[in-house]
Design a protein around this motif. Structure first.
Motif, PDB file in Angstrom:
ATOM      1  N   ALA A 148      29.384  43.292  39.315  1.00  0.00           N
ATOM      2  CA  ALA A 148      30.820  43.092  39.528  1.00  0.00           C
ATOM      3  C   ALA A 148      31.620  44.281  39.000  1.00  0.00           C
ATOM      4  O   ALA A 148      32.572  44.737  39.652  1.00  0.00           O
ATOM      5  CB  ALA A 148      31.276  41.798  38.854  1.00  0.00           C
ATOM      6  N   VAL A 174      40.378  41.243  45.460  1.00  0.00           N
ATOM      7  CA  VAL A 174      39.335  40.232  45.641  1.00  0.00           C
ATOM      8  C   VAL A 174      38.173  40.481  44.681  1.00  0.00           C
ATOM      9  O   VAL A 174      37.655  39.560  44.047  1.00  0.00           O
ATOM     10  CB  VAL A 174      38.842  40.198  47.101  1.00  0.00           C
ATOM     11  CG1 VAL A 174      37.616  39.324  47.248  1.00  0.00           C
ATOM     12  CG2 VAL A 174      39.946  39.727  48.017  1.00  0.00           C
ATOM     13  N   VAL A 175      37.765  41.745  44.558  1.00  0.00           N
ATOM     14  CA  VAL A 175      36.650  42.080  43.667  1.00  0.00           C
ATOM     15  C   VAL A 175      37.019  41.793  42.215  1.00  0.00           C
ATOM     16  O   VAL A 175      36.195  41.288  41.445  1.00  0.00           O
ATOM     17  CB  VAL A 175      36.226  43.553  43.870  1.00  0.00           C
ATOM     18  CG1 VAL A 175      35.196  43.979  42.857  1.00  0.00           C
ATOM     19  CG2 VAL A 175      35.695  43.756  45.271  1.00  0.00           C
ATOM     20  N   ALA A 206      39.112  39.492  41.249  1.00  0.00           N
ATOM     21  CA  ALA A 206      39.093  38.035  41.122  1.00  0.00           C
ATOM     22  C   ALA A 206      37.669  37.532  40.910  1.00  0.00           C
ATOM     23  O   ALA A 206      37.432  36.629  40.101  1.00  0.00           O
ATOM     24  CB  ALA A 206      39.715  37.391  42.356  1.00  0.00           C
ATOM     25  N   VAL A 207      36.720  38.132  41.616  1.00  0.00           N
ATOM     26  CA  VAL A 207      35.310  37.773  41.427  1.00  0.00           C
ATOM     27  C   VAL A 207      34.864  38.129  40.006  1.00  0.00           C
ATOM     28  O   VAL A 207      34.187  37.347  39.338  1.00  0.00           O
ATOM     29  CB  VAL A 207      34.419  38.463  42.480  1.00  0.00           C
ATOM     30  CG1 VAL A 207      32.949  38.323  42.143  1.00  0.00           C
ATOM     31  CG2 VAL A 207      34.712  37.906  43.856  1.00  0.00           C
ATOM     32  N   LEU A 208      35.261  39.307  39.538  1.00  0.00           N
ATOM     33  CA  LEU A 208      34.899  39.717  38.181  1.00  0.00           C
ATOM     34  C   LEU A 208      35.453  38.747  37.145  1.00  0.00           C
ATOM     35  O   LEU A 208      34.744  38.344  36.218  1.00  0.00           O
ATOM     36  CB  LEU A 208      35.394  41.135  37.892  1.00  0.00           C
ATOM     37  CG  LEU A 208      35.173  41.635  36.468  1.00  0.00           C
ATOM     38  CD1 LEU A 208      33.689  41.795  36.173  1.00  0.00           C
ATOM     39  CD2 LEU A 208      35.925  42.918  36.218  1.00  0.00           C
ATOM     40  N   THR A 255      36.187  35.648  37.559  1.00  0.00           N
ATOM     41  CA  THR A 255      35.459  34.387  37.664  1.00  0.00           C
ATOM     42  C   THR A 255      34.092  34.484  37.004  1.00  0.00           C
ATOM     43  O   THR A 255      33.665  33.555  36.315  1.00  0.00           O
ATOM     44  CB  THR A 255      35.321  33.993  39.141  1.00  0.00           C
ATOM     45  OG1 THR A 255      36.622  33.943  39.719  1.00  0.00           O
ATOM     46  CG2 THR A 255      34.660  32.645  39.284  1.00  0.00           C
ATOM     47  N   VAL A 256      33.432  35.624  37.193  1.00  0.00           N
ATOM     48  CA  VAL A 256      32.125  35.835  36.562  1.00  0.00           C
ATOM     49  C   VAL A 256      32.265  35.856  35.043  1.00  0.00           C
ATOM     50  O   VAL A 256      31.392  35.372  34.317  1.00  0.00           O
ATOM     51  CB  VAL A 256      31.487  37.146  37.077  1.00  0.00           C
ATOM     52  CG1 VAL A 256      30.302  37.562  36.231  1.00  0.00           C
ATOM     53  CG2 VAL A 256      31.068  36.982  38.524  1.00  0.00           C
ATOM     54  N   PRO A 304      38.526  31.577  35.319  1.00  0.00           N
ATOM     55  CA  PRO A 304      38.895  31.222  36.692  1.00  0.00           C
ATOM     56  C   PRO A 304      40.409  31.172  36.929  1.00  0.00           C
ATOM     57  O   PRO A 304      40.871  31.464  38.032  1.00  0.00           O
ATOM     58  CB  PRO A 304      38.264  29.850  36.902  1.00  0.00           C
ATOM     59  CG  PRO A 304      38.087  29.307  35.541  1.00  0.00           C
ATOM     60  CD  PRO A 304      37.858  30.476  34.639  1.00  0.00           C
ATOM     61  N   GLY A 334      41.391  34.633  37.540  1.00  0.00           N
ATOM     62  CA  GLY A 334      40.838  35.004  38.833  1.00  0.00           C
ATOM     63  C   GLY A 334      41.685  34.489  39.989  1.00  0.00           C
ATOM     64  O   GLY A 334      41.921  35.204  40.961  1.00  0.00           O
ATOM     65  N   LEU A 367      43.723  36.691  42.626  1.00  0.00           N
ATOM     66  CA  LEU A 367      43.491  36.499  44.051  1.00  0.00           C
ATOM     67  C   LEU A 367      44.816  36.355  44.801  1.00  0.00           C
ATOM     68  O   LEU A 367      44.999  36.942  45.871  1.00  0.00           O
ATOM     69  CB  LEU A 367      42.608  35.270  44.274  1.00  0.00           C
ATOM     70  CG  LEU A 367      42.025  35.075  45.648  1.00  0.00           C
ATOM     71  CD1 LEU A 367      41.104  36.230  46.001  1.00  0.00           C
ATOM     72  CD2 LEU A 367      41.257  33.776  45.717  1.00  0.00           C
ATOM     73  N   SER A 374      45.451  40.421  45.690  1.00  0.00           N
ATOM     74  CA  SER A 374      44.821  40.623  46.994  1.00  0.00           C
ATOM     75  C   SER A 374      45.692  40.152  48.154  1.00  0.00           C
ATOM     76  O   SER A 374      45.364  40.436  49.303  1.00  0.00           O
ATOM     77  CB  SER A 374      43.483  39.900  47.049  1.00  0.00           C
ATOM     78  OG  SER A 374      43.680  38.513  46.955  1.00  0.00           O
TER      79      SER A 374
END
Length: 86
Positions: A9, A38-39, A41-43, A45-46, A50, A53, A57, A61
């Protein structure tokens, strides 16, 4: 396993941020900025955030690239109108 996902990520964030900076055209910058949002937001979440994230998002994004695209469109329209008036 979780460390590998975080590293992937982070690498995606670094790559998409570099791509956003490397773009010269504002419209393409806005699209790459959307991918970066988006990336990120993924990071988040990881990294077990959340709520951050989801905020990223929505704002990073969707809203920010939309505002940039609308601004670019308006500036281009004004430039065309000035060229026609001459």
């Amino acid at each position: 396993m979780a460390d590998a996902v975080i590293v992937v990520a982070l690498l995606l964030v670094a790559a998409s941020a570099t791509a956003a900076v490397a773009q010269r055209e504002p419209a393409r910058q806005a699209l790459v900025l959307s991918v970066l949002g988006v990336v990120l937001a993924v990071l988040f979440t990881v990294l077990q955030a959340p709520d951050v994230g989801l905020s990223q998002l929505a704002v990073g994004s969707a809203l920010t690239p939309l505002l940039i695209m609308l601004s670019v469109r308006k500036v281009r329209r004004q430039a065309r109108a000035k060229d026609r008036a001459r």
